[in-house]
Design a protein around this motif. Structure first.
Motif: not given
Lengths: 444, 444
Positions: A167, A204-206, B63, B71-74
């Motif tokens: 991201y 899946n993590i910012q 994702i 789901y996008l960001n966990r």
């Protein structure tokens, strides 16, 4: 950037580190300190109160009934650090995780999670696992050889960093008015296909406030130094003397420079023991007494086998010449150290007992003395570029209190150590920039 | 054992669960709730104040830009739970971890660490990962097929449990007088050699106050039910009606009994949504409005592909007959669900649009009504053995407050739910015994 500042890390080993079989006899150390989260929280808070840069958690995944207490029973580093993350607010949190037995996607994800939970204070100490026996715990008959281990490490770090950049910083508008949660143009797959790993992504993590976790590396072999120079923000090493410290420092920063990196963006932090006494003589006496009680010859003989793939040296006559053929057992283990010991034994015709005794001998460390002496010694090493900082092995709690209470104020007086935190993130403490992950698309 | 008691779990999904693309529009939910540790700590403490048995963290590792927000960001579940462990004192902490992409030694170690950090409150929800795309993040071209996935899961759990029994309960005398730290006779290697894994052991971590973590299992296929019956202390499932709930309950407990297990030592806890209103009509209206805003047809169409290995259904004419050949893409994905949808479409000659709309249709849930209605319904399901407890999906914060503030007191009045914690561990809350790990040596 301001004046160069000393970095301080704490290595909390609880009931003792390598070679320390009997530290737990100190009544001030809980017998189960190595699995007691309250104990870890307490020492991390002490280090934070003393304005330390980081807590550094070492690791291992292979034991025998002869392992020292701390190895026998220890918390997994990242599980531990996550509990520390919500129990502290400023100190950096560095965990050791091996690239030999963890998938890069899992490494990326867990470290990025710790980085968000700690609001930008996570670090990863990249290791390849030296204990050959570890392989047996991960469905392998043999540990990877040296080159494969380092190849996997290099590729792992590259994949993990790529995943951390899935991201872009501003990928989530989360705009309630327009109903727009994600800007999909700012989410990127990795599509990595390499020699050891294939990873499609995205993660899946910012990103966190420090962008991504800080990377540490430990390992003194040629491959280890090259790896550190290539990938590390921080280097964990050993420095028995100021000369060796300066040589290592110059070597690893030179390697980094030849790879096109800015050598000031790598902090070299050897792991050291510190003993503070009322006078130099008092400190030497404290240290000697401690060393004497650390282990019996039998304990030392068993642990001596560790560098040789936990080869059992009790099978040899201790008073016969050193069995040099044992070096072959070290091949997928701690080979650099095993070769050093074997060379010493053969060049000086030592017996096994004499060789083991060299590892038990009292070499007074450089950081043993009155608070004044220890502070001066640290400043000297720091200013002559034998180190950028220290990772301090927590020995007895009373000793750590003397260090924070007596030595740290002297380091502050001399202007080499902060008198208050000036940053919120580990990257900030260490003076490292936030890595960019912006993508620039070019018009076709 | 006393009277049978209802169990309550909280599933905190932050910005929304499956099918919920727009829950984050609720101004009471932080837009970054799914990665905000303070938000998780807050809801876990709310659940603990309401005397819940456990917090249940779901997971996924794959994702696309079309995935729902959560789901996008966990956060990775165990990293998250470790932070909750030191922020709560009684509530159980259950994390989802896949056996498809984690080595059993790492699973055993991380869960045992969480169990010690939480002083006996850890649980493991065993999954095999349904998203076929996950394989690409772990150096595999294809996801494991169904049988392999379940074979690996069964063997993983057996290895992990074996590792958790490396040390007997009294393995560490830690006797300062005699200098004896470990009783080596109480440390055991595993020496497992199986179809999927070889693990020598031992694990380098002692037992916790609950002996070892509680095992949950989720999965509704034949293999999933067999796996649950074989290994689980708790079952996470779905129960759309009381009849289906009772049938599942009887089926899975029957399977366990045929395997020689005590069916009372498996707690069945379906995941449910609960909507509380001032009256039944008010609750139905709240739920309908929520469902309507959950996703557009376009969002639903994209997510519909998930069960079919994230197959892209936007390529088909939505008003042509359902493309039944797509079932083949589901083979290593959520096959049970994809087959159910395909069967429905073909048996009723539905178009793609009509099939997707069935997943969007408002089926009023059983637990929608006034506090009185919801409490009565829960008691009815509980007493007729359609469930032993509920895993409540946290929807809007206001709804969760109504549940804990209005429904829980009614459940307490009716004597099915505790009015204070009576145990310290998750195993204690759930009425499960501490597994023994004593070894009895027989004289030769």
């Amino acid at each position: 950037m301001g004046k160069r500042q000393l970095k301080l890390g704490l290595v909390p080993t609880g009931v003792g580190g390598p070679g320390q079989h009997n530290r737990w006899l100190d009544p001030e150390i809980p017998g189960d300190a190595s699995v007691d989260i309250d104990w870890y929280i307490d020492v991390a808070r002490q280090a934070e109160a003393a304005l330390f840069d980081l807590v550094f958690i070492v690791d291992s995944q292979f034991i025998t009934p002869h392992s020292p207490p701390h190895y026998l029973n220890r918390l997994e580093p990242l599980t531990l650090l996550s509990a520390l993350a919500v129990s502290t607010s400023r100190i950096g949190l560095v965990g050791t995780l091996t690239t030999s037995y963890n998938a890069p996607f899992n490494l990326a994800r867990r470290l990025a999670s710790l980085d968000l939970i700690s609001r930008g204070r996570a670090g990863w100490n990249v290791v390849t696992s030296g204990d050959a026996g570890t392989a047996g715990n991960y469905s392998r008959d043999k540990h990877y050889d040296y080159d494969t281990r380092y190849g996997r490490a290099l590729e792992s770090v590259s994949v993990v960093r790529g995943l951390w950049r899935s991201y872009e910083d501003d990928a989530f508008p989360r705009d309630r008015a327009s109903g727009r949660f994600l800007d999909p143009a700012k989410l990127h797959r990795l599509d990595h296909r390499g020699e050891h790993f294939s990873v499609v992504g995205p993660l899946n993590i910012q990103r966190s406030p420090q962008g991504e976790p800080v990377i540490f590396q430990a390992g003194d072999s040629e491959q280890g130094r090259d790896l550190g120079a290539a990938i590390a923000d921080g280097i964990f090493t050993h420095a028995p003397s100021i000369e060796q410290g300066r040589a290592f420092y110059a070597d690893v920063k030179g390697r980094a420079e030849r790879l096109g990196r800015d050598p000031d963006r790598i902090v070299v932090m050897p792991g050291v023991s510190i003993t503070v006494g009322d006078s130099d003589a008092d400190a030497i006496e404290i240290e000697q007494a401690e060393r004497r009680s650390d282990h019996s010859f039998e304990q030392a003989l068993t642990e001596f086998g560790r560098s040789f793939g936990w080869h059992d040296f009790t099978q040899y006559d201790p008073d016969a010449p050193f069995p040099a053929h044992t070096l072959e057992f070290a091949k997928s283990s701690f080979f650099t150290n095993a070769r050093k010991l074997t060379d010493l034994a053969t060049s000086q015709n030592l017996t096994l007992r004499q060789t083991v005794e060299t590892t038990r001998k009292h070499h007074p460390g450089p950081f043993v003395g009155s608070a004044e002496t220890v502070a001066s010694r640290i400043v000297e090493w720091f200013e002559s570029r034998a180190l950028d900082g220290l990772n301090i092995h927590m020995n007895h709690p009373a000793q750590f209190r003397r260090f924070t209470g007596e030595v740290v104020p002297l380091l502050q007086e001399r202007g080499v150590f902060r008198s208050g935190y000036t940053h919120e993130t580990l990257r900030g403490h260490l003076g490292l920039p936030v890595p960019s992950n912006r993508r620039v698309e070019c018009a076709a």
